[in-house]
Design an enzyme around this catalytic site. Sequence first.
Site, PDB file in Angstrom:
ATOM      1  N   ASP A  52       1.040  -0.772  -0.114  1.00  0.00           N
ATOM      2  CA  ASP A  52      -0.038   0.254  -0.095  1.00  0.00           C
ATOM      3  C   ASP A  52       0.679   1.587   0.443  1.00  0.00           C
ATOM      4  OD1 ASP A  52      -1.963  -1.497  -0.249  1.00  0.00           O
ATOM      5  OD2 ASP A  52      -2.589  -0.689   2.091  1.00  0.00           O
ATOM      6  N   TYR A 110       6.420 -10.062   7.306  1.00  0.00           N
ATOM      7  CA  TYR A 110       6.396  -8.248   7.182  1.00  0.00           C
ATOM      8  C   TYR A 110       6.801  -7.912   8.769  1.00  0.00           C
ATOM      9  CZ  TYR A 110       3.510  -7.520   3.117  1.00  0.00           C
ATOM     10  OH  TYR A 110       3.257  -7.223   2.248  1.00  0.00           O
TER      11      TYR A 110
END
Lengths: 243, 243
Positions: A52, A110
């Site tokens: 994003d 992540y």
Amino acid sequence: MKRILLKIAYNGENFHGWQKQEGVRTVQGEIESAIYNAFKSHCQVFASGRTDAKVHAIAQQAHFDIDDGVPTNKIKTILNRILPLDVSILSAKKVKNDFHARFDVKSKTYLYKVYFGERNCFLSDKVGVVYEKPNLEKIKEISQIFIGEHNFKGFCSSQTSSQDFVRTIYKIEIFEKKSYLNIEITGSGFLMHMVRILVGTMLDYSLGKISKSRIEKALVEGKRDLSGRTMPPQGLYLKKVNY
Amino acid sequence: MKRILLKIAYNGENFHGWQKQEGVRTVQGEIESAIYNAFKSHCQVFASGRTDAKVHAIAQQAHFDIDDGVPTNKIKTILNRILPLDVSILSAKKVKNDFHARFDVKSKTYLYKVYFGERNCFLSDKVGVVYEKPNLEKIKEISQIFIGEHNFKGFCSSQTSSQDFVRTIYKIEIFEKKSYLNIEITGSGFLMHMVRILVGTMLDYSLGKISKSRIEKALVEGKRDLSGRTMPPQGLYLKKVNY
């Protein structure tokens, strides 16, 4: 033609995410245009998945096809010379022609950087800021309920286009260092905003804002209003893609 | 009414500089709107001087007038609660009503961070990147010719609106640390892009791109094409304002 796999780092701050879109600056757009400038080849670059707006990558991976005549060992240097300084090619290697950077992903890691130190304007685009020191032990404790295969519909943005919400989380590791809490989550794949909501939920639990039974209910019933806050994108880094 | 002096830090990356302009994000604009939100007072904030787009401040100073009823010791906390994370109020203190943040400046110190290490996308908005390791001794040597009162027309953007180009440089200090060369310049005041051109000139000299006699000529003749390159704004920090 040969297929090249790139390992890429980027500072997400000034990108509208990975995926190319008309009229905005994206990582895919910058890399495709650098490839065109370098090799006069219009090609599409396929990443392990999109990130994003404002999300960073320590090691995103992406493939593209290029003429056999282009020397593989020079691709990294040539592209870095053209690319803006907020994207870096870390490596470029030849892979099999049927390799796919997205479909062949086995797992991804992540990293979320939570910052609880003194206000610091020079960090604001690199961390997720919280105003209370999180309780490390409580976060470690609650992290365990996410391990394994679950339906993560309750930990996903309502704007997602995904139909299948089942993902497996293999590992959650938490490191405290100075004023940072670094949370690393490895899973089979991640839904839209999933890491940011998982981290927000663990933080909200550690601050006593939501209960363990409510989080368990969110996992079973798949309702977004039961899980915790969505942490800001600035603290999120795609750290590793495993094939 | 009382006059308040703010010490302010900001990350210049997402600002079109200090000075308020229609339709773009500026530090002055953010601070004036935070003061309005906090105290319902429309006021103008006067800085020690403007900084350009993407230039940072470690300690900018600026004053404004506010009703005596506003508690001085709470201004910092209240404004920080409202301001976005890339601007921080470091302190707020009452000063005499005839104090002026711009006209009372005695000198200013700018820091320029030159980075000559490995490509690092996470640093790109905080440093000025060079591709060769600069020669510390040569930079120290050439820095001395700028000390004192000079006409700096040759070290100033042609877009300036200044009429008087005489400034005094009191001190230039250079520190090498790992892959950074930090150059600190203290002077009576600085023209548009002056620090960035001084640093670019010192670097170009250290790399053998321009000669000492050419730099001396630039100081005497005031011609911009005799001095060195303009370093990018990302490496520049307003470090200290002395009153």
